[in-house]
Design an enzyme around this catalytic site. Structure first.
Site, PDB file in Angstrom:
ATOM      1  NE  ARG A   1      18.122 -29.969 -56.064  1.00 56.86           N
ATOM      2  CZ  ARG A   1      18.208 -31.289 -56.132  1.00 56.86           C
ATOM      3  NH1 ARG A   1      18.990 -31.949 -55.288  1.00 56.86           N
ATOM      4  NH2 ARG A   1      17.519 -31.956 -57.031  1.00 56.86           N
TER       5      ARG A   1
ATOM      6  CE1 TYR B   1      10.837 -22.764 -57.775  1.00 55.63           C
ATOM      7  CE2 TYR B   1       9.932 -22.296 -59.929  1.00 55.63           C
ATOM      8  CZ  TYR B   1      10.371 -21.860 -58.704  1.00 55.63           C
ATOM      9  OH  TYR B   1      10.341 -20.525 -58.432  1.00 55.63           O
ATOM     10  CD  GLU B   2      16.121 -25.710 -59.952  1.00 57.49           C
ATOM     11  OE1 GLU B   2      15.777 -25.231 -61.038  1.00 57.49           O
ATOM     12  OE2 GLU B   2      17.080 -26.494 -59.824  1.00 57.49           O
ATOM     13  N   GLY B   3      13.790 -29.980 -57.925  1.00 58.79           N
ATOM     14  CA  GLY B   3      13.760 -31.191 -57.088  1.00 58.79           C
ATOM     15  C   GLY B   3      12.693 -31.043 -56.026  1.00 58.79           C
TER      16      GLY B   3
END
Lengths: 592, 592
Positions: free
Chosen positions: B292, B432-434
């Site tokens: 993140r 992406y990545e949450g």
């Protein structure tokens, strides 16, 4: 996800914000009635939904091709354009004496929104033809008008605007294209023009180019530019000395050819003067003001399309469980953060639509009012609102399309989904027809000064009157709409006074530095007031027994805008007020 | 326009905001000194500028191809990756016992920014390898660690993260992939994973997949998910039962393959359990937190790249005449509205960089502090800042890239210019990545509650201390920085109290509804305070006789942020405060 023209929202905005009913009652709109408008909108909506919208994705994938000087559009485009003109849609706003239907700009604006929501790459072409019609009607000789207007009004031929050259974009003073008198009343035009939308294509048999160029003895700068009509095919059927040299590989609107045009490779393209010598910019401004509103409508259109796409996805895609929901996954549309995204998209779109339609109605009154004083007033209101309509709508077009991608999660980044195309297509609108920076400068350095500031003061007074009505109604469903909107309008008022004072004391830099945040501030206050007008009308109709659930929705949307978006006004005011202090030292920060 | 790594700005941010000097003085960073850091950064900058950056445009145009299960990257990519690993860049943050250099996350973060600014499509691959290394170091068996870590640390092999399935994106509880014990300590993994970055490629001889799947007897939901290591090639050299089924046609980062991976088409892919059974999400979170931050750095990176491109263009392109300038056209960089755009780009980039680097330093202290209480405190600070670093930086990445297109005018919309690629590439990072919505929910529903709210209170107290220092300095060049920043921090403080109170009274919807505007508000206050720290350091150095003109630039930039960007805080506070009122009726507005 396909497009469904939101006719009820469009009609409601026309009637209760843009003042269609009032204009009809005032006799400004001739035989038009709200019922007739609705019938036309529904018909236009069907065409947009059923014929144009299905072409959008294919047009994006296929793009256009250039071979041996010939530009070929994507499969199906030629047929769709033909069907569209044959159904009379190009002729809708055209003058009656040239075969047009003479319907108001307001009604046509709603249609322009729909064509562009169905496909921006399709919708931009006719915008230029419409501009050329306007220029010829106002400035063309009898000869040119009788030769070209009928076919441009019907759409049998299209038109282009040739302004930009490699060294002359926002700054037309640098324009180098030349036109030499041939001695027979015609001219020989030479030069290179870039970024010419639909400069060459296979949709029609002829293309009518309006070209800015300099006469041999013309003064330097913008006072030495004249406008010429240069047809692809001459009246005798021979090919004119103009050709498409190349087409651009663009971020979006792939199905719309963007051409570099070469005039006069073989001795000069034959052209005819439009209007007076060296007054070409005036003629061009005739085209540009309407084109600016049309580009604003493109912003609304792409935002509406992106919203519909995101809402459709959010209602189908299931992830996570809503607070208080039973077993299983919930549609993501019920999650608060997604709801915020969707409401933000819809509220921004509705506000931009309202501002564009208000502008259209002002343009109509500027032409159609009988009383010259009322015409002048309407013309100034249209002038004031046009840069806001263009810049705000196209800015939010990009913002809304970006949120639309986000709502889709990973799928949004995949081209097949379609959300990414809207994000790419939307990005041109803040740039062409005068960048949004240019619009903001136009707003603060010219439009604020109309009638010594009275035009903008009157606009702010009208917003205040809306707040007064909100306070009088005092409906709980409005929440904090009235106080939030009042704060935004007072911010606008103070920022306006600050800029007017700066301009009167020749502090030009102060006005230029604050131009962009001021335009946004104006749009937040105006957009909020417009949505409040809609909410008040919806509230009145609901109180009158109309059980359409859309009315409650309009009140919710207005409240959301006031409490979540218009609250940005104070920060923008502070930005405008902090002024040009950053300018003198900006280069220090940018150099490091 | 190529990329030049902004090493002086990066180093200044590391030293005077992220606290490199303090950490070195505290003995946290071992042998590292600011001088050594500078040497490494300059070397990394050269590699980014000279080797990676030139590949970016070609990689975008060429993309990647899939044929017979083999993914081929763009010409030059394989050689560049090989050179990059051989120069030791992949090993920079890796553990010393597996051949890594064991350098801090802060230093590596600066490098990650540079790799991604040079090319986001290149930079994202190693981010996933780094995450896998971390997961294996913390959770892998001795056997797995000795078999895989050395080659992953060197970059001889790469790794992937296999989370997402068609029905399980943000909601991993819905995950369906399965793993059956084979009786010999290995498992047979079956299932389909989508959106797998660098899932298949030709850069390395082997690819190590970390895969989330369910054991046969696993409980439903997220507590029944385990993590498995599934190599493309098994230790005996045979090909494992995993293949790339298709690659996505994406909006951006074309040179980075995004794969649909099929595990176990022929009976099951051989995998090894990582960590404990049913504790796979915990292992994955180890990877995700660092990933993140890395994605946040991608936002900074693309913003920096877009800024450099726009500044370069604005300094060269001449249109119009500046106020007070002599004859001829001026570079557009001198026009106030363009200056506002460029300063906005640079200020947002600098603020996001500062927040990311602060997060990196907190991660380092969470690992390296000797005192457990200090480790815990640092870990909580890192946890608090991570969602802000990820979401704010990637949001501004898109915003800055969009302004960058705008600064170019019509040229910005032409793909050859390069500005459009940044706009396209940037759009994935908020997803992406949450997604950034997930980040905001993480911030308000989990991170605010750390140590009963003490973590966020301490962070706000530190911001206030910065304002106190500004007021004490009382330097005229700071303009209204102190009062504007104080207002922003007080807005943050009130919004924080409101959310903490909502959470403690179980008004979950209130917190969820305000999550996204709260995160932005947090970032404006934190970013403003960080830039003020830089400005204070610059001011002190200038007062000490350092004549570097960059110091004055840093003060201008800080002031611009406070007076033009941080002023948005009040509106965001009002949005958070107006709360979840819109939620109950949102569906009405969205249905109409």
């Amino acid at each position: 996800m396909t497009y469904r023209a939101p006719v009820p929202d469009i009609l409601f905005t026309m009637r209760h914000v843009a003042g269609l009913d009032r204009a009809v009652a005032d006799g400004v709109y001739g035989d038009l009635t709200p019922d007739l408008a609705e019938t036309i909108l529904e018909e236009a909506g069907r065409f947009a939904n059923d014929v144009i919208a299905p072409l959008n994705r294919e047009g994006d994938k296929h793009g256009v091709t250039l071979k041996d000087g010939t530009v070929t559009t994507a499969p199906g485009w030629k047929e769709a354009y033909k069907g569209w003109t044959e159904a009379g849609w190009n002729a809708l706003p055209g003058p009656v004496e040239y075969g047009g239907q003479g319907l108001p700009t307001l009604l046509n604006s709603a249609c322009v929104e729909m064509w562009n929501a169905a496909s921006m790459a399709f919708g931009i072409g006719p915008v230029l033809t419409m501009g050329a019609i306007e220029a010829l009607v106002q400035h063309g000789s009898d000869d040119l008008r009788s030769r070209y207007l009928e076919k441009l009004v019907s759409g049998e031929w299209t038109a282009t605007m040739n302004l930009t050259e490699p060294h002359a974009g926002s700054d037309l003073a640098a324009l180098r294209s030349r036109a030499e008198p041939a001695g027979d009343g015609t001219y020989r035009v030479t030069g290179q023009k870039i970024f010419i939308t639909y400069g060459e294509h296979d949709l029609t048999d002829n293309i009518i180019h309006l070209v800015l160029a300099r006469l041999p003895d013309a003064p330097a700068g913008t006072r030495g530019i004249s406008l010429f009509l240069v047809p692809k095919f001459l009246p005798d059927g021979t090919r004119n000395d103009v050709r498409c040299h190349s087409i651009e590989h663009k971020l979006g609107i792939h199905a719309s050819p963007t051409c570099t045009m070469i005039f006069g490779d073989n001795g000069g393209a034959v052209g005819w003067l439009v209007g007076e010598e060296n007054r070409g910019l005036n003629c061009m401004f005739t085209m540009m003001n309407n084109a600016r509103l049309a580009v604003g409508l493109q912003g609304v259109a792409i935002a509406e399309r992106a919203y519909q796409q995101a809402l459709g996805y959010a209602n189908e895609r299931r992830q996570g469980r809503a607070i208080g929901a039973a077993e299983g996954m919930s549609p993501i549309a019920v999650h608060p953060d997604v709801q915020r995204n969707l409401l933000t998209m819809k509220a921004l779109t509705a506000a931009a639509r309202a501002i564009c339609y208000m502008t259209a109605e002002a343009i109509d009154r500027a032409h159609l009012e009988e009383d010259p004083a009322r015409r002048k007033k309407a013309n100034e209101r249209a002038s004031l609102l046009t840069p806001v309509a263009k810049a705000f709508s196209t800015d939010i077009g990009v913002e809304v399309a970006s949120i639309g991608v986000q709502v889709h999660g990973g799928m949004g980044f995949i081209e097949e989904t379609g959300a990414a195309q809207h994000f790419r297509d939307a990005r041109i609108a803040p740039i062409y027809e005068g960048t949004n920076g240019i619009q903001a400068i136009d707003l603060v350095t010219r439009k604020l000064l109309l009638s010594g500031g009275e035009t903008v003061r009157a606009q702010i007074a009208a917003m205040r009157a809306t707040v007064a009505r909100l306070l009088k109604e005092n409906t709980p469903a409005f929440g904090a709409t009235a106080p939030r909107l009042r704060d935004a309008i007072e911010s606008l008022d103070r920022a306006t006074s600050h800029l007017l004072q700066s301009l009167s004391s020749n502090a030009q830099g102060e006005a230029l530095a604050g131009a962009t945040p001021y335009l946004r501030l104006f749009a937040l206050a105006q957009g909020g007031a417009a949505l409040a007008e809609m909410a008040l009308a919806a509230n009145a109709q609901a109180a009158g027994g109309d059980t359409d659930p859309a009315h409650a929705g309009r009140i919710v949307l207005c409240r959301f805008f006031a409490e979540n978006i218009a609250v940005g006004a104070k920060g923008l005011e502070e930005t405008v007020m902090s002024g040009a202090g950053f300018l003198q030292d900006a280069t220090l920060a940018l150099a490091s």
